[in-house]
Write an enzyme that holds these catalytic residues in place. Sequence first.
Site, PDB file in Angstrom:
ATOM      1  N   LYS A  11       0.070 -14.241 -23.087  1.00 48.58           N
ATOM      2  CA  LYS A  11      -0.359 -15.110 -21.987  1.00 48.58           C
ATOM      3  C   LYS A  11      -0.978 -16.410 -22.517  1.00 48.58           C
ATOM      4  O   LYS A  11      -1.254 -16.519 -23.719  1.00 48.58           O
ATOM      5  CB  LYS A  11      -1.348 -14.326 -21.107  1.00 48.58           C
ATOM      6  N   TYR A  51       5.102 -11.673 -10.448  1.00 42.57           N
ATOM      7  CA  TYR A  51       3.941 -10.959  -9.906  1.00 42.57           C
ATOM      8  C   TYR A  51       4.103 -10.612  -8.420  1.00 42.57           C
ATOM      9  O   TYR A  51       3.100 -10.374  -7.736  1.00 42.57           O
ATOM     10  CB  TYR A  51       2.663 -11.772 -10.140  1.00 42.57           C
ATOM     11  N   PHE A  59      -6.667 -11.214  -5.902  1.00 44.91           N
ATOM     12  CA  PHE A  59      -6.635 -11.922  -7.184  1.00 44.91           C
ATOM     13  C   PHE A  59      -5.305 -12.616  -7.460  1.00 44.91           C
ATOM     14  O   PHE A  59      -5.110 -13.209  -8.519  1.00 44.91           O
ATOM     15  CB  PHE A  59      -6.977 -10.974  -8.332  1.00 44.91           C
ATOM     16  N   ARG A  87       2.503  -0.295 -24.012  1.00 45.69           N
ATOM     17  CA  ARG A  87       1.369  -0.206 -23.076  1.00 45.69           C
ATOM     18  C   ARG A  87       0.145   0.382 -23.781  1.00 45.69           C
ATOM     19  O   ARG A  87      -0.975  -0.093 -23.595  1.00 45.69           O
ATOM     20  CB  ARG A  87       1.731   0.674 -21.866  1.00 45.69           C
ATOM     21  N   THR A  93      -6.491  -2.789 -18.633  1.00 44.18           N
ATOM     22  CA  THR A  93      -6.387  -4.114 -18.020  1.00 44.18           C
ATOM     23  C   THR A  93      -7.610  -4.991 -18.289  1.00 44.18           C
ATOM     24  O   THR A  93      -7.487  -6.171 -18.605  1.00 44.18           O
ATOM     25  CB  THR A  93      -6.171  -3.969 -16.497  1.00 44.18           C
ATOM     26  N   ARG A 104      -6.027  -5.692 -26.501  1.00 46.05           N
ATOM     27  CA  ARG A 104      -7.118  -6.204 -25.650  1.00 46.05           C
ATOM     28  C   ARG A 104      -8.478  -5.759 -26.167  1.00 46.05           C
ATOM     29  O   ARG A 104      -9.446  -6.526 -26.138  1.00 46.05           O
ATOM     30  CB  ARG A 104      -6.905  -5.738 -24.208  1.00 46.05           C
ATOM     31  N   ASN A 114      -6.684 -11.365 -20.344  1.00 47.94           N
ATOM     32  CA  ASN A 114      -6.434 -10.184 -21.174  1.00 47.94           C
ATOM     33  C   ASN A 114      -5.260 -10.312 -22.138  1.00 47.94           C
ATOM     34  O   ASN A 114      -4.701  -9.330 -22.588  1.00 47.94           O
ATOM     35  CB  ASN A 114      -6.319  -8.942 -20.285  1.00 47.94           C
ATOM     36  N   HIS A 117       0.837  -9.328 -21.436  1.00 48.02           N
ATOM     37  CA  HIS A 117       1.484  -8.511 -20.409  1.00 48.02           C
ATOM     38  C   HIS A 117       2.494  -7.590 -21.075  1.00 48.02           C
ATOM     39  O   HIS A 117       3.155  -7.987 -22.024  1.00 48.02           O
ATOM     40  CB  HIS A 117       2.225  -9.415 -19.412  1.00 48.02           C
ATOM     41  N   GLU A 128      12.114  -7.388 -15.435  1.00 50.30           N
ATOM     42  CA  GLU A 128      11.397  -8.481 -16.091  1.00 50.30           C
ATOM     43  C   GLU A 128      12.231  -9.100 -17.218  1.00 50.30           C
ATOM     44  O   GLU A 128      12.218 -10.315 -17.407  1.00 50.30           O
ATOM     45  CB  GLU A 128      10.050  -7.981 -16.613  1.00 50.30           C
TER      46      GLU A 128
HETATM   47  P1  DAT Z   1      -1.843  -4.888 -16.503  1.00 46.97           P
HETATM   48  O1  DAT Z   1      -1.802  -6.320 -16.957  1.00 46.97           O
HETATM   49  O2  DAT Z   1      -2.779  -4.074 -17.353  1.00 46.97           O
HETATM   50  O3  DAT Z   1      -0.478  -4.276 -16.349  1.00 46.97           O
HETATM   51  P2  DAT Z   1      -1.861  -5.021 -13.597  1.00 46.97           P
HETATM   52  O4  DAT Z   1      -0.378  -4.998 -13.644  1.00 46.97           O
HETATM   53  O5  DAT Z   1      -2.550  -4.018 -12.728  1.00 46.97           O
HETATM   54  O6  DAT Z   1      -2.501  -4.880 -15.043  1.00 46.97           O
HETATM   55  O7  DAT Z   1      -2.348  -6.467 -13.113  1.00 46.97           O
HETATM   56  C1  DAT Z   1      -1.700  -7.615 -13.583  1.00 46.97           C
HETATM   57  C2  DAT Z   1      -2.738  -8.633 -13.920  1.00 46.97           C
HETATM   58  O8  DAT Z   1      -3.476  -8.973 -12.726  1.00 46.97           O
HETATM   59  C3  DAT Z   1      -3.796  -8.158 -14.910  1.00 46.97           C
HETATM   60  O9  DAT Z   1      -3.383  -8.317 -16.241  1.00 46.97           O
HETATM   61  C4  DAT Z   1      -4.966  -9.003 -14.538  1.00 46.97           C
HETATM   62  C5  DAT Z   1      -4.840  -9.189 -13.033  1.00 46.97           C
HETATM   63  N1  DAT Z   1      -5.646  -8.227 -12.280  1.00 46.97           N
HETATM   64  C6  DAT Z   1      -5.375  -6.914 -12.091  1.00 46.97           C
HETATM   65  N2  DAT Z   1      -6.315  -6.312 -11.351  1.00 46.97           N
HETATM   66  C7  DAT Z   1      -7.222  -7.288 -11.055  1.00 46.97           C
HETATM   67  C8  DAT Z   1      -8.448  -7.327 -10.319  1.00 46.97           C
HETATM   68  N3  DAT Z   1      -8.931  -6.246  -9.729  1.00 46.97           N
HETATM   69  N4  DAT Z   1      -9.103  -8.509 -10.247  1.00 46.97           N
HETATM   70  C9  DAT Z   1      -8.613  -9.632 -10.841  1.00 46.97           C
HETATM   71  N5  DAT Z   1      -7.467  -9.658 -11.549  1.00 46.97           N
HETATM   72  C10 DAT Z   1      -6.783  -8.516 -11.656  1.00 46.97           C
HETATM   73 MG    MG Z   2       1.113  -4.714 -15.003  1.00 46.02          MG
END
Ligand code: DAT
Ligand code: MG
Length: 153
Positions: A11, A51, A59, A87, A93, A104, A114, A117, A128
Amino acid sequence: MATERTLIIVKPDGVQRGLVAEILGRFERRGLKLVGLKLVRIDRPLAERHYAVHAGKFFYDELVEYITSGPVVIGVLEGPKAIEVVRAMIGKTRPNEAASGTIRGDLAVEGLRNLIHGSDAPETAAEEISLYFSEAEVLDYSRSSEHWITGAP
Ligand code: DAT
Ligand code: MG
């Protein structure tokens, strides 16, 4: 064991902090094979497609802002159980909750910047990969030493 392909994105914070080699190096050292790689700036429509699953969440806007805020490095990694392995190497996360030894957990601590991805399932990995790479941009090649020896002049 099933060979899989998965998508990773270093990222904008990872690129900005100069952590591209560190992060890609971890995957290479683990034994995963890089079969696709590019440096790009993701635009808003592409980020919204990536996304889409988070659309409407509180968020979401911040997330799209973040991923479009600077260049990213996007890769396709191949290997046994690659999706799960990547993963596990990425960690939880929230960086402050990610275990030491994970990307991370070793390289970030604050908020949700973080660094990386990784696809979370076979379906999302396939989706993706096709979002960012044409078929011709994902390469088939061998890393076995035999290949290099027999291929030498
Ligand atoms: P990951 O990146 O671990 O797969 P995710 O797919 O649940 O996590 O979410 C994608 C991204 O969205 C994550 O890297 C950061 C953001 N995110 C997730 N949950 C969040 C939250 N509760 N508040 C703010 N940002 C969040
Ligand atoms: Mg994810």
